[in-house]
Structures are given as structure tokens and as C-alpha cells.
Design a protein around this motif. Structure first.
Motif, PDB file in Angstrom:
ATOM      1  N   ARG A 255      -2.061   4.043  -3.531  1.00 21.34           N
ATOM      2  CA  ARG A 255      -1.648   4.259  -2.136  1.00 21.34           C
ATOM      3  C   ARG A 255      -0.749   3.120  -1.653  1.00 21.34           C
ATOM      4  O   ARG A 255       0.224   3.353  -0.917  1.00 21.34           O
ATOM      5  CB  ARG A 255      -2.882   4.439  -1.260  1.00 21.34           C
ATOM      6  CG  ARG A 255      -3.522   5.801  -1.519  1.00 21.34           C
ATOM      7  CD  ARG A 255      -4.889   5.971  -0.900  1.00 21.34           C
ATOM      8  NE  ARG A 255      -4.870   5.799   0.533  1.00 21.34           N
ATOM      9  CZ  ARG A 255      -5.955   5.891   1.310  1.00 21.34           C
ATOM     10  NH1 ARG A 255      -7.120   6.194   0.760  1.00 21.34           N
ATOM     11  NH2 ARG A 255      -5.869   5.724   2.605  1.00 21.34           N
ATOM     12  N   ALA A 259       3.039   3.423  -0.172  1.00 20.71           N
ATOM     13  CA  ALA A 259       3.411   2.856   1.130  1.00 20.71           C
ATOM     14  C   ALA A 259       4.576   1.876   0.977  1.00 20.71           C
ATOM     15  O   ALA A 259       5.499   1.851   1.793  1.00 20.71           O
ATOM     16  CB  ALA A 259       2.207   2.165   1.760  1.00 20.71           C
ATOM     17  N   LYS A 280       4.095  10.149   1.889  1.00 20.33           N
ATOM     18  CA  LYS A 280       3.271   9.638   2.980  1.00 20.33           C
ATOM     19  C   LYS A 280       1.845  10.201   2.870  1.00 20.33           C
ATOM     20  O   LYS A 280       0.864   9.492   3.097  1.00 20.33           O
ATOM     21  CB  LYS A 280       3.907  10.067   4.304  1.00 20.33           C
ATOM     22  CG  LYS A 280       3.381   9.366   5.498  1.00 20.33           C
ATOM     23  CD  LYS A 280       4.421   9.438   6.631  1.00 20.33           C
ATOM     24  CE  LYS A 280       3.819   8.855   7.898  1.00 20.33           C
ATOM     25  NZ  LYS A 280       3.509   9.850   8.908  1.00 20.33           N
ATOM     26  N   ARG A 281       1.765  11.468   2.504  1.00 17.79           N
ATOM     27  CA  ARG A 281       0.427  12.080   2.325  1.00 17.79           C
ATOM     28  C   ARG A 281      -0.350  11.325   1.237  1.00 17.79           C
ATOM     29  O   ARG A 281      -1.529  11.042   1.389  1.00 17.79           O
ATOM     30  CB  ARG A 281       0.600  13.558   1.956  1.00 17.79           C
ATOM     31  CG  ARG A 281      -0.693  14.331   1.866  1.00 17.79           C
ATOM     32  CD  ARG A 281      -0.439  15.828   1.810  1.00 17.79           C
ATOM     33  NE  ARG A 281       0.079  16.230   0.503  1.00 17.79           N
ATOM     34  CZ  ARG A 281       1.182  16.943   0.318  1.00 17.79           C
ATOM     35  NH1 ARG A 281       1.923  17.340   1.337  1.00 17.79           N
ATOM     36  NH2 ARG A 281       1.568  17.265  -0.902  1.00 17.79           N
ATOM     37  N   ALA A 283       0.046   8.250   0.439  1.00 13.59           N
ATOM     38  CA  ALA A 283      -0.251   6.893   0.916  1.00 13.59           C
ATOM     39  C   ALA A 283      -1.432   6.876   1.877  1.00 13.59           C
ATOM     40  O   ALA A 283      -2.133   5.885   1.998  1.00 13.59           O
ATOM     41  CB  ALA A 283       0.987   6.295   1.588  1.00 13.59           C
ATOM     42  N   GLU A 284      -1.638   8.005   2.570  1.00 14.20           N
ATOM     43  CA  GLU A 284      -2.580   7.966   3.694  1.00 14.20           C
ATOM     44  C   GLU A 284      -3.908   8.679   3.480  1.00 14.20           C
ATOM     45  O   GLU A 284      -4.798   8.579   4.322  1.00 14.20           O
ATOM     46  CB  GLU A 284      -1.886   8.533   4.938  1.00 14.20           C
ATOM     47  CG  GLU A 284      -0.786   7.588   5.422  1.00 14.20           C
ATOM     48  CD  GLU A 284      -0.007   8.108   6.615  1.00 14.20           C
ATOM     49  OE1 GLU A 284      -0.223   9.273   7.015  1.00 14.20           O
ATOM     50  OE2 GLU A 284       0.817   7.330   7.132  1.00 14.20           O
ATOM     51  N   ASN A 285      -4.046   9.420   2.390  1.00 11.57           N
ATOM     52  CA  ASN A 285      -5.276  10.212   2.234  1.00 11.57           C
ATOM     53  C   ASN A 285      -6.117   9.775   1.043  1.00 11.57           C
ATOM     54  O   ASN A 285      -5.585   9.390   0.009  1.00 11.57           O
ATOM     55  CB  ASN A 285      -4.911  11.687   2.056  1.00 11.57           C
ATOM     56  CG  ASN A 285      -4.400  12.274   3.349  1.00 11.57           C
ATOM     57  OD1 ASN A 285      -5.182  12.529   4.268  1.00 11.57           O
ATOM     58  ND2 ASN A 285      -3.091  12.444   3.442  1.00 11.57           N
TER      59      ASN A 285
END
Ligand code: ATP
Ligand code: MG
Length: 442
Positions: A255, A259, A280-281, A283-285
Motif C-alpha cells: 500500500r 501511495a 488509489k483503491r 493504497a487505501e483498502n
């Protein structure tokens, strides 16, 4: 001669009407009798240069007109706003050719050669790899690559991991004998390392948290889209940790890489047609976790020919990950499918406490890791059970005789991660000089 101005600097509004000199290479050029339009490139991008016969010295105009693709030059001129493109261009007042290109041997990487390769690579482009590096596609890959390496270092260093190096010449296998490269070693045999792991485990009681980024070597005979014979391996080892702790680091690292790329390389990713929202998905989940047994059931339900106990090769990972919208961990492989250093699950020793991280879109495995067999007795049992000779692993066993502790680690294939995030068809596309069973040149 030192360069202190780059083409990317020239695109800002503040530069308009400034007099500048800039070094670069000819990307392309066309001219009518009285005007030359030349695209100048450097490591940061390209800019259009316009030279007019009536405002440039006659000899200089002739020199510029005859400068072939990849000639290096210094251009002096005024930065002007280019009404049509919305960017800036240079109105040329002087030029100095630094490294000319012989007209009898023009730069071979032409637009038609690139078009024939259709985003991928041909043998011709691989033979000319030393020149192909200058193309915008390869330059983009190399910049993404640099950011991924930086992200790995910053992840581990931010958590006080110690960077630690292991030898490349070794006596024993980590990943099985079939992919060992044998090297003559003063009348004996040595091998090129397949992994830093065994040597990292020796330093684990000294450093407790350690990592490396180094080449690993595997004699992969079958040429696939995701195997190199020399690849860059980011590995970590951590004391007082179990399979879940190690997985948490693998997830956080991937992740963090995503990012970092969004922060540093969005423009490059977009130029490759990557969907930034998707990255982004990632990186964030949190990444879902499924057990090996469940993966086998899913595959069997899809009609795939697989039996419990089989390792998952790429053909199977590809099917499994085609519909994933996030990377997934696969855990608890059967003991029979994994090497001796994987720790059997105390709850059911048919399984080992391990994990692979599979990337979506059919990319498949990017991390392999798990908890290590850490007691002397257990490691001897596993080595004997596997029929491996104890001799080559004597130091590894010895480490367990003095205050063994639970520990684990993982290996991440850096080139595979880059290929996945850059959307490359083939792992070769993301490394400057790829090595596979057929190629050690250039
Ligand atoms: P595979 O089954 O795909 O060959 P592996 O199980 O042999 O992988 P590991 O030994 O777990 O892989 O190595 C750790 C990581 O190193 C892998 O998850 C992968 O990302 C990377 N890796 C392994 N072999 C190669 C290779 N030949 N080329 C590039 N990367 C590799
Ligand atoms: Mg392998």
C-alpha cells in the motif's frame, strides 16, 4: 557544461520571455526551407524548438537542419508561449551540436520499429536495449522503478528496520535445486543465491528487524511473462513475529508503494494508461485473506484441473486473480507444497503458516512469505522429512541451537510489482537489461 536547467522547468508560465540555454537530444525534427521544428528531449520531457532561417546564423541553421535523431546539442533561445499546444516552446537564437549522429548509421529505434512492437518488445528492440532505454516508454518505466525502490527503503527505514546484506555465492538452495545456478568456485561448486532469507535468519537475533533489496538468481528454464533469471528481491525478516504480523507488513508495504507512486509518478502512470483510481483503491483498502483450501475450491468450481496439495502455478493464479479488485493473500498451503523452512501450523500440521500475496488483473504472486520453523528439533524433522541433506544447512540449524524465537519474513519480487502497477504485459518491460534463459546480452 554542468546542467542546471531541465526541460520540465521550461514549461512554467514564469519562464515565458526568458533567455535560456538548454542541453538535450533531438527527439524528432522536420523542416521546410525556412523554418525548423525540432522536438528536444532530456530526462524530464520534451519541448518544441522553432528555428527560423532569417534569425539564425546561416551555418547554424544548416547544422541544426542536418542534426539527426539523438544528436546531442545545446540550444539557446527565448521561451515563448505556444498558442496551439498551451505549453511553451523555444524560439532558437543559437545552437551548438555536441555529439553528432552519423547519417550512414541513424538511430535504429524508429517510430515504425516501436509501432511494430505495439507497446511490448520485439527481439530487435531487445537487441538494441542499450538504445531503447532512451524511448519515452522505457524512461517512464525506469522512473516508476526508481520510485518503487525508494518506497521500499522508506517503508522499512521509517520503521527502524536495519538494511542488511547477504552473500551472492552460497552453498545451499532456498527455493529448491531445480532453479539453482551452479558456478565453478576454485575446484568446488557454489551457487548463486536464490534468496537472502537463510542469512537474514542468522542475523535475526542480532538485529530483530531487517530488510534488503538485492538481486536473486533463479535458473528459470521456462520463459514466462513474470520470470527473470536475475530479479530484484526485497526481503524482510522480523523476530518475535508470526504469519499474521509478517502479512501485515507485506500489505502495508504494497500500500505504501502504491501511495508513493500516486504522489511521485501520477503523470507517468497516466501516460501508460493506468487508472489512478484503481491504484488509489489498492493504497487505501485492506487486502482480503483466503486460505489455500478455499482457493482450490474456487478453482475447482471454475472447472480448473487442480487437486489438493498441488502448488498454484501461474496458469491457476491468473484465473483466480482475474476478477480480484484488490490484491489477496492466500494462506495455509499444504506442507507438501512448500520447502522445509515453513513452520507447520500447530493447529493442523498438514498445513504451514505461510502466505502468498496475489496481485489482481491476472498478475498473480508478488510476495511469498510466512513464519519460519524455529526450533532445532522441528527444523531437523522437516529437513529429514523432505529428504534434504543436513550438511548444506549446518549453519542454519546451528542458529536454532541458541535462543531460537518465533520469527518470519517475506520476499517481494520488485520487478513483478513494477510490472503490475505499470500495467506491463511482460516483466522484461520494466527492467533495463532483462535476463532470461535465452538472453544475457546486451
Ligand atoms: P513463482 O511460483 O511465481 O515462481 P516463487 O514461489 O518461486 O514464485 P518465492 O520463492 O516465494 O517465489 O519468491 C518471492 C517473490 O520473488 C515472489 O513472490 C515473486 O514476486 C518473486 N520472484 C520469484 N521468482 C522470480 C523470478 N524468476 N523472476 C521475478 N520475480 C520472481
Ligand atoms: Mg519460482
Amino acid at each position: 557544461m554542468a546542467k542546471d536547467l531541465w526541460i520540465s522547468d521550461l514549461q512554467s508560465g514564469d519562464m515565458v520571455e526568458q533567455e535560456i540555454s538548454i542541453q538535450g537530444w533531438v527527439k524528432r525534427s522536420r523542416s521546410s526551407g525556412k523554418i525548423i521544428f525540432l522536438s528536444l528531449r532530456d530526462s524530464t520531457g520534451s519541448i518544441q524548438c522553432v528555428a527560423k532561417k532569417d534569425t539564425l546564423d546561416e551555418q547554424k541553421f544548416a547544422d541544426l537542419k542536418s542534426a539527426l535523431i539523438e544528436s546531442s546539442l545545446v540550444i539557446t533561445g527565448t521561451v515563448k508561449e505556444d498558442q496551439r499546444s498551451g505549453g511553451n516552446e523555444i524560439s532558437v537564437s543559437d545552437v551548438e551540436i555536441i555529439g553528432a549522429v552519423n547519417p550512414e548509421a541513424p538511430f535504429p529505434i524508429t517510430e515504425s520499429a516501436m509501432a511494430a512492437a505495439d507497446g511490448g518488445e520485439t527481439e530487435f528492440l531487445l537487441d538494441n536495449r542499450h538504445l531503447y532505454l532512451r524511448t519515452s516508454r522505457m524512461t517512464t518505466m525506469l522512473k516508476i522503478r526508481s520510485s518503487v525502490f525508494g518506497a521500499i527503503h522508506s517503508y522499512f527505514r521509517g520503521l527502524d528496520f536495519i538494511e542488511y546484506q547477504a552473500p551472492c555465492f552460497v552453498a545451499g538452495a532456498v527455493e529448491g535445486g531445480s532453479t539453482l545456478f551452479e558456478v565453478p568456485y576454485f575446484g568446488r561448486k557454489a551457487y548463486l543465491t536464490q534468496s537472502w532469507q537463510l542469512y537474514a535468519e542468522a542475523a535475526m537475533p542480532a538485529l530483530e528487524r531487517l530488510y534488503t533489496i538485492a538481486p536473486s538468481f533463479r535458473a528459470e528454464k521456462s520463459r514466462t511473462r513474470r520470470h527473470l533469471t536475475e530479479f530484484w528481491h526485497a526481503e524482510m525478516e522480523i523476530a518475535w513475529a508470526g504469519n499474521d504480523d509478517v502479512m501485515a507488513h507485506g500489505e502495508a508495504l504494497v500500500r505504501h508503494i502504491c501511495a508513493t507512486l500516486l504522489e511521485e509518478r501520477s503523470a507517468e502512470l497516466e501516460s501508460l494508461g493506468r487508472d489512478l483510481e484503481m491504484i488509489k483503491r489498492f493504497a487505501e483498502n485492506p487486502f482480503p485473506r483466503i486460505r489455500y483450501d478455499e482457493a482450490v475450491e474456487r478453482l475447482q468450481a471454475l472447472g480448473v484441473d487442480i487437486e489438493w496439495g498441488d502448488d498454484l502455478d501461474y496458469s491457476k493464479e491468473k484465473i483466480l486473480t482475474a476478477d480480484f479488485d484488490l490484491p489477496h493473500f492466500l494462506t495455509h498451503y499444504p506442507k507438501v507444497a512448500k520447502p522445509f523452512y515453513h513452520r507447520p501450523d500447530p493447529e493442523d500440521d498438514k498445513y504451514v503458516l505461510c502466505h502468498d500475496l496475489l496481485a489482481p488483473e491476472g498478475y498473480g504472486e508478488i510476495i511469498g512469505g510466512g513464519e519460519r520453523t524455529w526450533s532445532e528439533q522441528e527444523i531437523l524433522e522437516r529437513i529429514d522429512e523432505e529428504g534434504t541433506s543436513r550438511e548444506a544447512y549446518e549453519f542454519y540449524i546451528d542458529v536454532r541451537r541458541y535462543g531460537g524465537v518465533p520469527h518470519g519474513g517475506f520476499g517481494l519480487g520488485v520487478d513483478r510489482v513494477i510490472a503490475w502497477l505499470a500495467g506491463a504485459e511482460h516483466i522484461r518491460e520494466v527492467i533495463p537489461f532483462p535476463r532470461d534463459s535465452r538472453r544475457v546480452t546486451p
